[in-house]
Design a protein around this motif. Structure first.
Motif, mmCIF file in Angstrom:
data_model
loop_
_atom_site.group_PDB
_atom_site.id
_atom_site.type_symbol
_atom_site.label_atom_id
_atom_site.label_comp_id
_atom_site.label_asym_id
_atom_site.label_seq_id
_atom_site.Cartn_x
_atom_site.Cartn_y
_atom_site.Cartn_z
ATOM 1 N N SER A 7 2.392 1.753 -3.358
ATOM 2 C CA SER A 7 1.363 2.297 -4.259
ATOM 3 C C SER A 7 1.263 3.802 -4.078
ATOM 4 O O SER A 7 1.204 4.555 -5.059
ATOM 5 C CB SER A 7 0.001 1.676 -3.961
ATOM 6 N N LEU A 8 1.238 4.225 -2.818
ATOM 7 C CA LEU A 8 1.106 5.643 -2.525
ATOM 8 C C LEU A 8 2.279 6.430 -3.104
ATOM 9 O O LEU A 8 2.102 7.495 -3.706
ATOM 10 C CB LEU A 8 1.018 5.841 -1.005
ATOM 11 N N PHE A 9 3.484 5.883 -2.959
ATOM 12 C CA PHE A 9 4.688 6.547 -3.500
ATOM 13 C C PHE A 9 4.580 6.703 -5.013
ATOM 14 O O PHE A 9 4.860 7.762 -5.568
ATOM 15 C CB PHE A 9 5.954 5.756 -3.134
ATOM 16 N N TYR A 10 4.184 5.608 -5.691
ATOM 17 C CA TYR A 10 4.026 5.688 -7.150
ATOM 18 C C TYR A 10 2.949 6.683 -7.520
ATOM 19 O O TYR A 10 3.098 7.480 -8.440
ATOM 20 C CB TYR A 10 3.669 4.310 -7.745
ATOM 21 N N TYR A 11 1.849 6.611 -6.775
ATOM 22 C CA TYR A 11 0.710 7.466 -7.092
ATOM 23 C C TYR A 11 1.091 8.945 -7.026
ATOM 24 O O TYR A 11 0.778 9.722 -7.928
ATOM 25 C CB TYR A 11 -0.459 7.180 -6.136
ATOM 26 N N VAL A 12 1.820 9.307 -5.969
ATOM 27 C CA VAL A 12 2.227 10.710 -5.814
ATOM 28 C C VAL A 12 3.179 11.117 -6.941
ATOM 29 O O VAL A 12 3.052 12.183 -7.544
ATOM 30 C CB VAL A 12 2.868 10.942 -4.429
ATOM 31 N N LEU B 139 0.836 -1.212 0.000
ATOM 32 C CA LEU B 139 0.000 0.000 0.000
ATOM 33 C C LEU B 139 0.869 1.261 0.000
ATOM 34 O O LEU B 139 0.611 2.223 -0.723
ATOM 35 C CB LEU B 139 -0.914 0.015 1.230
ATOM 36 N N LEU B 140 1.933 1.199 0.776
ATOM 37 C CA LEU B 140 2.838 2.343 0.870
ATOM 38 C C LEU B 140 3.544 2.584 -0.475
ATOM 39 O O LEU B 140 3.652 3.730 -0.947
ATOM 40 C CB LEU B 140 3.866 2.075 1.980
ATOM 41 N N SER C 19 1.185 11.453 -10.134
ATOM 42 C CA SER C 19 0.323 12.636 -10.081
ATOM 43 C C SER C 19 1.129 13.897 -10.356
ATOM 44 O O SER C 19 0.663 14.815 -11.045
ATOM 45 C CB SER C 19 -0.340 12.759 -8.716
#
Lengths: 251, 217
Positions: free
Chosen positions: B193-198, B190-191, B201
């Motif tokens: 994913s968040l790094f990639y997502y940011v 999950l973490l 974005s």
């Protein structure tokens, strides 16, 4: 007078339909020739063959005696060689075709800069002169989208002039303009003609033809139907097809 | 099983090291891939037929094979012909070569969509084919190609996760390392994913900013 451009028996077909059928034309130094005819008569295609924007299927074009587009044996020239010939023949389009990403100034300067190899300063200096010649000195910084149709077409004429061409070809230069803007473009063309520039124009503007043309060609169905002085072809046409067309135009 | 917030806190600096590597590799690959893609796109419209065919074959090959296999080819196959690369540069090169093929197609389509009258006018003042492409058509296609190229670059960033298989210590690999020791796949993935997502974005935001700065004409 010297012959500037000579087209001999130009033929162009699209999908089996012959659009231009053995049309010949000789244009001498300083002459203004107007080509008229109903839509679909092949006049624009013929004009585009003169600088090889269209490659004729047969026939030849000569610029001061040198064949355009082909070598002495009639083989098509490489694109780069053709390009060096085209710079000697100006072309003005019906829809202006100004480079949308460049200012009026740079539209005119890019040819001298990139094609003739002038420095940026020299090219811009020349562009300023040519814009002044078409009465647009004050609009040099504007993008084409910020100019009226008549102004755009005059920038297009300046763009052609900046290459110091030996002849300028006009393809229905006022057909895409609002009626009130036609006059300013014709005015510039008349000035060029009176300054001794050699011009060939496809146009239906009778006033221009009468005032500026040395010769008028009337084309129909791919052939030249009638050719002569404007006062003859426009006012006393011999051919029924010419009469019919002129009657339509006046009605 | 409770969500281990403590582990999340401890993992952030470790993952940040991996993220830094991801950013370095992707930054370089974006640079090289975009430049090469633009060149290939222009070449695919060149007047020289052999050059056009060469680009065609290249694009077909890249499109027709998985990125993972291309990474293996660069990393394992190139040394056989005497070209040894570090994992880092193998990763940069594989991602660049992959993105370039797709960007070439985007550039080709973008240039092809410019109105015909523009190139006719350029030819009428004596420009050669290459000059028409570079001075007239390419600049006018820029705005239109920014969104599809951004899509491609986002794919590139996601594809960089595959570099974990040639043991580049990038974001995904860093996460896998933590999972191997602490066995907390939920928290770590999950973490990650968040790094990639940011990251993505940010890239998308940059692209929109660039698109709006480019004129519409």
């Amino acid at each position: 007078m010297d012959t500037v451009l000579e087209a001999i028996d130009i033929v162009k077909s699209y999908g089996g339909r012959t659009v231009v059928d053995r049309v010949s034309l000789t244009i001498r130094e300083g002459e203004t020739v107007v080509i008229m005819g109903p839509s679909g008569s092949g006049k624009t295609t013929f004009l585009r063959c003169l600088n090889y924007l269209e490659t004729p299927d047969a026939g030849s074009v000569r610029l001061r005696g040198t064949p355009i587009g082909v070598d002495s044996r009639g083989r098509l020239l490489p694109e780069a060689t053709l390009a060096t010939q085209r710079r000697r023949i100006g072309f003005v389009f019906q829809r202006f075709n100004l480079f949308a990403h460049l200012s009026a100034m740079d539209n005119v300067a890019i040819g001298p800069r990139r094609v003739l190899g002038l420095s940026l300063d020299e090219a811009r200096h020349r562009a300023k002169e040519e814009l002044a010649r078409v009465h647009l000195a004050d609009h040099a910084a504007k993008r084409p989208a910020a100019l009226s149709g008549g102004q755009q077409q005059r920038v297009a004429i300046a763009r052609a002039l900046a290459m110091r061409p030996e002849i300028i070809l006009f393809d229905e230069p006022t057909s895409a303009l609002d009626p009130e803007l036609v006059g300013e473009v014709l005015e510039v063309m008349r000035e060029l003609a009176s300054q001794g520039m050699t011009l060939a124009a496809v146009t239906h503007e009778m006033r221009f033809a009468r005032a500026a043309a040395d010769r008028v060609l009337f084309m129909d169905c791919g052939v030249v139907v009638e050719e002569g002085r404007p006062e003859v072809v426009i006012d006393k046409p011999r051919e029924p097809r010419t009469r019919q067309f002129l009657a339509h135009l006046h009605s | 099983m409770a969500f281990d917030w403590g582990l999340v806190g401890q993992s952030i600096p470790l993952l940040a090291v991996g993220l830094l590597m991801t950013l370095r590799i992707c930054g370089l690959a974006i640079l090289f891939g975009t430049a090469l893609g633009a060149l290939l796109g222009l070449a695919s419209l060149s007047g020289l037929a052999p050059l056009r065919w060469a680009v065609r074959i290249y694009v077909d090959f890249i499109r027709g094979t998985p990125l993972l296999i291309q990474i293996f080819l660069v990393y394992f196959a190139l040394p056989v012909i005497g070209l040894s690369l570090s994992e880092f540069w193998a990763g940069v090169i594989a991602l660049s070569l992959n993105a370039a093929a797709f960007i070439a197609e985007i550039v080709r389509a973008g240039i092809g969509s410019i109105e015909r009258g523009q190139s006719e006018a350029a030819r009428s003042i004596g420009m050669r084919h290459a000059q028409v492409l570079v001075h007239i058509l390419l600049p006018q296609s820029l705005r239109a190609v920014v969104p599809p190229i951004t899509n491609e670059l986002i794919t590139l960033v996601k594809g960089s996760a595959l570099l974990s298989v040639i043991s580049v210590y990038e974001l995904t690999r860093a996460g896998q390392g933590i999972i191997a020791v602490r066995f907390a796949p939920l928290e770590i993935f999950l973490l990650i994913s968040l790094f990639y997502y940011v990251t993505i974005s940010l890239l998308a935001w940059l692209s929109r900013w660039l698109e709006h700065r480019l004129p519409t004409w």
